[in-house]
Design a protein around this motif. Structure first.
Motif, PDB file in Angstrom:
ATOM      1  N   PHE A 138      -5.740  -0.651  -0.496  1.00  0.00           N
ATOM      2  CA  PHE A 138      -4.896  -0.938   0.662  1.00  0.00           C
ATOM      3  C   PHE A 138      -5.441  -0.220   1.888  1.00  0.00           C
ATOM      4  O   PHE A 138      -6.092   0.819   1.789  1.00  0.00           O
ATOM      5  N   GLY A 139      -5.183  -0.803   3.046  1.00  0.00           N
ATOM      6  CA  GLY A 139      -5.693  -0.235   4.279  1.00  0.00           C
ATOM      7  C   GLY A 139      -5.032   1.067   4.661  1.00  0.00           C
ATOM      8  O   GLY A 139      -5.678   1.984   5.159  1.00  0.00           O
ATOM      9  N   SER A 140      -3.745   1.175   4.422  1.00  0.00           N
ATOM     10  CA  SER A 140      -3.030   2.405   4.741  1.00  0.00           C
ATOM     11  C   SER A 140      -1.777   2.515   3.898  1.00  0.00           C
ATOM     12  O   SER A 140      -1.290   1.514   3.337  1.00  0.00           O
ATOM     13  N   CYS A 141      -1.255   3.733   3.797  1.00  0.00           N
ATOM     14  CA  CYS A 141      -0.028   4.009   3.041  1.00  0.00           C
ATOM     15  C   CYS A 141       1.172   4.062   3.983  1.00  0.00           C
ATOM     16  O   CYS A 141       1.039   4.017   5.201  1.00  0.00           O
ATOM     17  N   ASN A 142       2.322   4.191   3.394  1.00  0.00           N
ATOM     18  CA  ASN A 142       3.546   4.487   4.124  1.00  0.00           C
ATOM     19  C   ASN A 142       3.958   5.913   3.782  1.00  0.00           C
ATOM     20  O   ASN A 142       3.867   6.334   2.621  1.00  0.00           O
ATOM     21  N   TRP A 143       4.404   6.661   4.772  1.00  0.00           N
ATOM     22  CA  TRP A 143       4.796   8.058   4.551  1.00  0.00           C
ATOM     23  C   TRP A 143       6.039   8.357   5.367  1.00  0.00           C
ATOM     24  O   TRP A 143       6.056   8.216   6.588  1.00  0.00           O
ATOM     25  N   GLY A 144       7.114   8.724   4.701  1.00  0.00           N
ATOM     26  CA  GLY A 144       8.346   9.045   5.408  1.00  0.00           C
ATOM     27  C   GLY A 144       9.503   9.179   4.450  1.00  0.00           C
ATOM     28  O   GLY A 144       9.342   9.118   3.218  1.00  0.00           O
TER      29      GLY A 144
END
Length: 255
Positions: A138-144
């Motif tokens: 994947f190009g980027s993750c989600n963080w939060g």
């Protein structure tokens, strides 16, 4: 010995005795303001021994407490913690007193952090390789903060037909940046609050809810962003029948 001589000797003994007590009290009163906490390091890692003392040998009444305890943790001239945890982090306060003397106070802040440990594998960033279900990249993750669970979540959501991936942190880290080092994998989202260095991991593929078993993940920072690496972690899940199993290795880095 006549009566007058006996009385004189008795008064002399009382006077000398009182003078010694006054001298000792006066000496202690002069020493108390000089007492300082000794032995503290600038920083500790989990498992270190914390041993605090004072620069002057016992001469008064000592009381130690911390920001983490409403009760005294010691009433001697020292504090000894053989294997510290994150819960031992905070201010340590020393109170020194003696009858008829002004009390004196000193304090020191103890920082306790996780021990930095390098991961035993080197997977490519933002990839997860499975042994029995499709790999994901994947190009980027989600963080939060995940509002459904009120937990910090480092996650990967890919295209339809591929697994997703979620790494939930102990709620202690909701308002803090996770520290580098090894974290244990929790068996449930409830977490063990005696171990703040824990994560919970799950993945869903074709309606099968996979959950990670025991093991460790390795937290680090890449370009100032939190990153989690894991190596051959076992997962299991089911649709009500026989369990499905797989292993996973990968690395997720916050955007």
């Amino acid at each position: 010995m006549n009566q007058h001589l006996s009385l004189s000797l008795a008064l002399l003994i009382i006077t000398l005795s009182g003078g010694c007590k006054k001298s000792q009290s006066t000496d202690n009163c002069a020493q108390i303001p000089l007492v300082k906490i000794t032995g503290a390091k600038k920083a500790y890692v989990v498992g270190d021994t914390i041993q605090l003392g004072t620069n002057i040998t016992p001469l008064a009444l000592y009381r130690w407490n911390t920001t983490n305890s409403l009760n005294d943790i010691s009433n001697t001239d020292g504090v000894f913690i053989p294997s510290c945890t994150k819960y031992d982090e905070g201010w340590y306060y020393l109170s020194v007193s003696y009858p008829d003397c002004a009390s004196h106070f000193d304090s020191v802040y103890i920082s306790v952090t996780n021990k930095a440990v390098a991961a035993p594998c080197t997977p490519s960033n933002n990839t997860v390789s499975f042994s029995a279900i499709p790999n994901i990249s994947f190009g980027s993750c989600n963080w939060g903060l995940d509002p459904s669970w009120n937990r910090k979540d480092l996650s990967a959501n890919t295209s339809y037909g591929y697994p997703d991936f979620n790494i939930y942190f102990n709620p202690y880290w909701n308002s803090r940046e996770p520290e580098d080092g090894a974290y244990n994998i929790s068996s449930s989202m409830a977490f063990d609050q005696n171990d703040l260095y824990t994560v919970f991991i799950n993945s869903t593929y074709q309606s099968i809810y996979f959950q990670a078993g025991s093991g460790k993940v390795y937290v680090s920072h890449v370009g100032g962003k939190v990153s989690v690496t894991f190596c051959n972690i076992s997962f299991s899940g089911s649709l009500g029948g026989s369990p499905y199993t797989t292993t996973a290795s990968g690395m997720l880095t916050a955007p």
